[in-house]
Scaffold this active site. Structure first.
Site, PDB file in Angstrom:
ATOM      1  N   ASP A 136       2.100  -4.953  -4.076  1.00 61.69           N
ATOM      2  CA  ASP A 136       1.660  -4.922  -2.679  1.00 61.69           C
ATOM      3  C   ASP A 136       1.497  -3.512  -2.112  1.00 61.69           C
ATOM      4  OD1 ASP A 136       4.261  -4.099  -2.439  1.00 61.69           O
ATOM      5  OD2 ASP A 136       4.943  -5.789  -1.228  1.00 61.69           O
TER       6      ASP A 136
ATOM      7  N   HIS B  30       5.788  -2.279  -3.802  1.00 62.11           N
ATOM      8  CA  HIS B  30       6.586  -2.913  -4.847  1.00 62.11           C
ATOM      9  C   HIS B  30       5.731  -3.218  -6.072  1.00 62.11           C
ATOM     10  CE1 HIS B  30       8.226  -4.029  -0.826  1.00 62.11           C
ATOM     11  NE2 HIS B  30       9.305  -3.491  -1.370  1.00 62.11           N
TER      12      HIS B  30
ATOM     13  N   SER C 155      14.788  -3.431  -1.565  1.00 66.97           N
ATOM     14  CA  SER C 155      13.781  -4.453  -1.859  1.00 66.97           C
ATOM     15  C   SER C 155      13.414  -4.552  -3.332  1.00 66.97           C
ATOM     16  CB  SER C 155      12.510  -4.188  -1.042  1.00 66.97           C
ATOM     17  OG  SER C 155      11.982  -2.908  -1.338  1.00 66.97           O
TER      18      SER C 155
END
Length: 379
Positions: free
Chosen positions: A349, A352, A45
């Site tokens: 968040d 990340h 991610s």
């Protein structure tokens, strides 16, 4: 004395045009890093530009809507941030378009300048490894590093046909192998695995990363960047899930959890040793270690120097709590909200980072400050 002074002045005046040329040339080299004609990226991610959503995965669908993507694209793109990622800034620096996700190629994307194989939630180890540990149900995706490598091999025949064609093509290509491996630890840590137990995982994870790197070199790749892990002990998720009443567990310099940062450094040191062995095996290849840890830890030591004026340990987008990370109201879910100025935050968040953080990390790599050997140096 005056005669020597006059003579020295005359010599300097004669050399001045040459010195000016040298300084101009050096400045040009530093401001214009080596050009690549394509970039290929593997990972999770931290660098996924849309594969996770395109795969139809439903584990984390909120990345497909605002506030994800709010800062730059003004709409969600499948990136796990408010905007651009490290891979996007690297592409920009070398004058290349943003990498299309591999799973979008059939939709008419041009991939001659590179492809992104990264998938959010991906692991360096195959799902079978986690199945044996009874952790398979936690995986966001089964598109591990070996699957991504398979995608590349499938695509290769569309990039070049003969060995000479491939050699010429790959000489002008940059391959980013990760960051990958962080999720291998995250999945286990988040269900209560101890640091001591996971230290035994590290050689296995590092071996998977180096084997993939080796496989790419065997395919003809000559320039590869292999990033290490971020300082996970500074993430809002870890700070929330592993809060401790013991002040000694926190680093007095930055407030981060010492043990988890030490674990990240342990992984990175193991990876650096493995890459050094690869360099000896493949002396013709440039295998670059990207120090994500060093590039990011600066934000927590001197946040204002990098434009971070909010708490570096608090997520911009979340559902409350001391670090604005609430597992039952994560960013994008009901009960969460995003801050007004993500660029003033390090953390996006809870897991990340923000676009602003990724920009600084990318600049650190491109400048050579956090890439060994320097990313910007010529072949």
């Amino acid at each position: 004395m005056s005669g020597n002074s006059s003579s020295s002045t005359a010599i300097i005046m004669k050399l001045f045009p040459l010195l000016s040329f040298l300084f101009f040339t050096l400045g040009t080299v530093l401001s214009n890093p080596q050009r690549y004609e394509s970039i290929f990226n593997f990972g999770d991610s931290l660098s996924d530009t849309g594969n996770f959503l395109l795969s139809g995965a439903v584990a984390f669908p909120v990345i497909g809507k605002l506030p994800y993507g709010v800062s730059f694209f003004q709409h969600a793109t499948g990136r796990c941030s408010d905007g651009r990622l490290v891979v996007d800034f690297i592409a920009e620096a070398y004058g290349l378009p943003y990498l299309p996700p591999y799973l979008a190629i059939d939709n008419g994307h041009d991939f001659k300048h590179g492809v992104n194989f990264a998938v959010a939630g991906a692991t360096a180890l195959d799902p079978q490894f986690f199945k044996e540990l009874k952790l398979e149900s936690l995986l966001w995706t089964k598109d591990s590093l070996s699957i991504q490598l398979g995608w590349f091999k499938k695509l290769k025949s569309s990039l070049c046909t003969t060995k000479q064609d491939c050699d010429n093509y790959f000489k002008k290509s940059l391959f980013l192998v990760g960051e990958i491996g962080g999720n291998d630890y995250n999945y286990a840590f988040f269900v209560g695995a101890s640091i001591k137990k996971l230290r035994a995982f590290v050689p296995v994870v590092v071996d998977a990363i180096t084997k993939a790197t080796s496989a790419l070199i065997e395919e003809g790749v000559v320039e590869l960047v292999v990033p290490g892990n971020l300082p996970i002990g500074c993430s809002a998720a870890y700070m929330t899930l592993f809060q401790s009443p013991n002040k000694a567990d926190y680093d007095p310099k930055n407030g981060c959890l010492k043990a988890f940062n030490s674990f990240a450094k342990y992984h990175n040191n193991q990876l650096k040793r493995a890459l050094e062995m690869l360099r000896q095996k493949y002396p013709h290849a440039r295998i670059i270690y990207a120090d994500y840890y060093g590039a990011a830890i600066r934000f927590f030591h001197a946040p204002r120097h990098y434009g971070f004026f909010n708490s570096t340990l608090t997520a911009c987008c979340g559902g409350g709590g001391p670090y604005n990370f609430n597992n039952s109201a994560r960013c994008g879910h009901i009960g969460s909200k995003a801050c007004n100025n993500p660029s003033a935050h390090v953390n996006w968040d809870g897991i990340h980072l923000t676009e602003a953080s990724y920009r600084h990390i990318a600049k650190g790599l491109i400048s050579g400050l956090f890439s060994t050997p320097p990313l910007s140096s010529p072949l």
